[in-house]
Design an enzyme around this catalytic site. Structure first.
Site, mmCIF file in Angstrom:
data_model
loop_
_atom_site.group_PDB
_atom_site.id
_atom_site.type_symbol
_atom_site.label_atom_id
_atom_site.label_comp_id
_atom_site.label_asym_id
_atom_site.label_seq_id
_atom_site.Cartn_x
_atom_site.Cartn_y
_atom_site.Cartn_z
ATOM 1 N N SER A 238 0.224 2.911 -7.695
ATOM 2 C CA SER A 238 -0.599 3.457 -8.782
ATOM 3 C C SER A 238 -0.300 4.941 -9.013
ATOM 4 O O SER A 238 -0.120 5.379 -10.148
ATOM 5 C CB SER A 238 -2.087 3.309 -8.467
ATOM 6 O OG SER A 238 -2.405 1.974 -8.222
ATOM 7 N N ASP B 115 -1.264 10.884 -2.089
ATOM 8 C CA ASP B 115 -0.249 9.959 -2.604
ATOM 9 C C ASP B 115 0.406 10.510 -3.880
ATOM 10 O O ASP B 115 1.608 10.361 -4.090
ATOM 11 C CB ASP B 115 -0.860 8.568 -2.850
ATOM 12 C CG ASP B 115 -2.252 8.621 -3.459
ATOM 13 O OD1 ASP B 115 -2.747 9.722 -3.792
ATOM 14 O OD2 ASP B 115 -2.871 7.551 -3.622
ATOM 15 N N GLY C 120 0.821 -1.223 0.000
ATOM 16 C CA GLY C 120 0.000 0.000 0.000
ATOM 17 C C GLY C 120 0.847 1.262 0.000
ATOM 18 O O GLY C 120 0.450 2.295 0.519
ATOM 19 N N ALA D 39 2.426 6.533 -8.017
ATOM 20 C CA ALA D 39 3.836 6.687 -8.415
ATOM 21 C C ALA D 39 4.012 6.389 -9.906
ATOM 22 O O ALA D 39 4.733 7.103 -10.611
ATOM 23 C CB ALA D 39 4.730 5.775 -7.575
HETATM 24 O O1 PMV Z 1 -5.010 3.254 1.604
HETATM 25 P P1 PMV Z 1 -4.127 4.376 1.190
HETATM 26 O O2 PMV Z 1 -2.713 4.196 1.641
HETATM 27 O O3 PMV Z 1 -4.247 4.723 -0.243
HETATM 28 O O4 PMV Z 1 -4.639 5.665 2.014
HETATM 29 C C1 PMV Z 1 -5.942 6.154 1.888
HETATM 30 C C2 PMV Z 1 -6.073 7.411 2.702
HETATM 31 C C3 PMV Z 1 -7.461 8.020 2.675
HETATM 32 O O5 PMV Z 1 -7.401 9.248 3.434
HETATM 33 C C4 PMV Z 1 -8.475 7.106 3.351
HETATM 34 C C5 PMV Z 1 -7.927 8.332 1.269
HETATM 35 C C6 PMV Z 1 -7.207 9.468 0.594
HETATM 36 O O6 PMV Z 1 -7.108 9.442 -0.638
HETATM 37 O O7 PMV Z 1 -6.772 10.414 1.256
#
Ligand code: PMV
Length: 287
Positions: free
Chosen positions: A80, A119, A76, A82
């Protein structure tokens, strides 16, 4: 031939609340994903993000590329986003960060339907960021050595479902959930100050507080709780889940002399310690 790399990420504070306009803190990690343009082999399993990036910035060009990820998609760490960022940068190396962010975020939203874009920002800007959904704020934080420990649960988090679960809870109990989000937002703002100060013991305590609210939101899991409890019993200053919850990784902060004990405790509780360094460089052209 051009090689571009982008880092993976870990959410440090503020997950879920960030989807509703509250801030979060994300750090880019040492594990990177590489895209090489002008070769056609070894494509990632999920080509949708690469194809979408080519459709936007590579239209009409005979683009052949390969992607190589130094980390497994299972953790996790954001493969995607990156790969989307690295592909866009490979197609237009001169594009500025904001343009790459807006384009990559749109691609990720089109494919995944939901997400704050934290991300995507980590993959582009690197370092440690104070971030508000959609990139309304992307503020790099100057932080020193973060004594971070990462434990993988062995369970894949279903981010989309967890976001939907939180949305359902918010529809049912709007006041309670808004109160939780508000409290998380305050924790994020204090964590930002303490991280810049380098008071990691206090930042660890703030992780504990954040975890309590995530538990109240219903996104933790037995395995996450077991690893978090083990890290704390092993001497960590604090620990929490990282990301959507339900699985993926937990994170902990501990003084250097406690690191080994905490790592052993996580392993004994059935977790896999993943050695990553936070605060890594953002997307870059490799020599
Ligand atoms: O599951 P991950 O690592 O993609 O994190 C999601 C984090 C959330 O706040 C729940 C969603 C987001 O895009 O911010």
């Amino acid at each position: 031939m051009i090689t571009i790399s982008a880092p993976g990420k870990l959410m440090l504070f503020g997950e879920h609340a960030v989807v509703y306009g509250y801030p979060c803190i994300v750090t880019a990690i040492s594990e990177r994903l590489e895209v090489v343009i002008a070769q056609a082999n070894d494509m990632p399993d999920d080509r949708r993000f690469v194809d979408a990036a080519i459709a936007v910035w590579g239209a009409g060009r005979d683009v052949k590329l390969s992607a190589k990820c130094a980390f497994s998609g299972k953790y996790g760490f954001g493969s995607s986003s990156a790969v989307t960022v690295a592909t866009l940068k490979a197609l237009k190396p001169d594009a500025d960060n904001r343009m790459v962010f807006d384009t990559a975020y749109k691609i990720v939203l089109d494919i995944q339907g939901v997400g704050s874009g934290f991300d995507v920002a980590a993959a582009i800007y690197g370092g440690t960021l104070y971030f508000v959904t959609g990139g309304k704020t992307i503020e790099p934080l100057t932080v020193g050595d973060m004594p971070l420990i990462v434990g993988y649960t062995g369970v894949k988090a279903d981010t989309k479902t967890l976001i939907a679960d939180v949305a359902a809870k918010r529809a049912k109990e709007p006041e309670k959930v808004e109160r939780i989000f508000g409290a998380i937002g305050k924790i994020v703002d204090e964590a930002k100050i303490q991280m810049i100060e380098g008071d990691w013991e206090r930042v660890g305590r703030l992780m504990d507080f954040n975890q309590e609210y995530l538990r109240d939101l219903g996104v933790s899991s037995e395995k996450l709780e077991a690893l978090i409890a083990a890290a704390k019993a092993g001497g960590a200053w604090g620990a929490k889940l990282s990301g959507a919850g339900g699985g993926d990784c937990m994170i902990a902060l501990a003084s250097p002399d406690m690191r080994q004990a905490v790592e052993e405790a996580i392993t004994k509780a059935g977790g896999e310690v993943v050695w990553v360094t936070p605060n890594a460089e953002g997307v870059r052209v490799e020599p």
